[in-house]
Design a protein around this motif. Sequence first.
Motif, PDB file in Angstrom:
ATOM      1  N   VAL A  15      44.038  30.756  41.993  1.00 29.67           N
ATOM      2  CA  VAL A  15      44.564  31.727  43.147  1.00 29.67           C
ATOM      3  C   VAL A  15      45.238  30.762  44.021  1.00 29.67           C
ATOM      4  O   VAL A  15      44.746  29.599  44.259  1.00 29.67           O
ATOM      5  N   PHE A  37      48.312  34.465  41.226  1.00 24.79           N
ATOM      6  CA  PHE A  37      47.482  33.913  40.274  1.00 24.79           C
ATOM      7  C   PHE A  37      48.062  33.088  39.214  1.00 24.79           C
ATOM      8  O   PHE A  37      49.305  33.300  38.884  1.00 24.79           O
ATOM      9  N   ALA A  39      44.641  40.297  37.559  1.00 21.92           N
ATOM     10  CA  ALA A  39      45.642  39.559  38.497  1.00 21.92           C
ATOM     11  C   ALA A  39      46.785  40.292  38.848  1.00 21.92           C
ATOM     12  O   ALA A  39      47.360  40.302  39.899  1.00 21.92           O
TER      13      ALA A  39
END
Length: 387
Positions: free
Chosen positions: A349, A175, A316
Amino acid sequence: MPVKNRFAELHEEITAWRRDFHQHPEILFETYRTAEIVAAKLRAFGCDEVVEGIGRTGVVGVIKGKADTAGRVIGLRADMDALPIHEQTGAPHASKTAGAMHACGHDGHTAMLLGAAKYLSETRNFDGTCVVIFQPAEEGGGGGKEMCDDGLMDRWGIQEVYGMHNWPGRPVGSFAIRPGPFFAATDEFDIEFEGVGGHAAKPHDTVDTTVMAAHAVTALQTIASRNADPVDQIVVSVTSFQTSSQAFNVIPQRVHLRGTVRTLSPEMRELAERRIRAVCEGVAATFGGTVEVHYHRNYPVMANHEAQTDFAAEVARAVSGACDEAPQVMGGEDFAYMLEARPGAYILVGNGDTAMVHHPEYDFNDATIPAGCSWWAEVIERRMPAA
């Protein structure tokens, strides 16, 4: 914690959804089949409310947690639309629609949010309400604005909103995010130069619009190099140069320029529009012609809110172990409208070593699915923890 085990179990099923969407791409607001499937799945999952037709073809699903002691409401948004590109992946699940393909991974975004919705509907291990938002027309149609104008935020009382986009070149499932201005404002311009056409052998009897427009193309580059502060990001690109004549021996009466402007601040946006008009008017006057400049403001700067960005990065790190600082992106993203309406954040992502988005050989990487689903689910469970 790593990705949720439930998404490992659902991986094959979510992949099948994604590949079905990929085979049947729909452009802009024409996402009828996709929206119908999304709505049917949300109902099958047991969502408390499913509403179609928000922002023309958008779909909204409501999932209530086991408790609602604080009245918290958080939105999660995925985009559904494809691009007018001829696919060249050669994949077994390649587009069956000529001239359209999911070249930006919105098929993956939709499938991952559906996966998160299925999990959240099963577990409901949170205190509050989750609103899943499936948006049409991100690719130039402003579907995010249409959904907001249709009452998305107020109707469901959304307090925060989060979005995600896959990113080729980043390791799968990793991420990256940044606070503040993230994606650029995406404006467009049409410039019409008018002169006096005539025979190419007698240029002295004409006001040559080709020369006029050529000078303007060069001069417009000085907006970035000589008008903008070097530390500010700005792109001014002329992308089309069309004359009113295609003959070899005719000086055209008119030349039409088109292009785009990308900026990351309101000040630069204002500067670009002002200087484009001034440069073109000055060039036209210099050569004895006239000009009309039409400047179209499209998506605004997409700016992440600081507190929500910190939280998104924390989630994340919980899912993947790390979260990098993302670079600013001069592409546009109409999630900007939702972030103007409510606090929130947008995260990237990793899609792995694939072709870049908007390329005919791009394909969403299905290995990304567990991480993406886990991030969305964790946003809800961590932002609205169950007692």
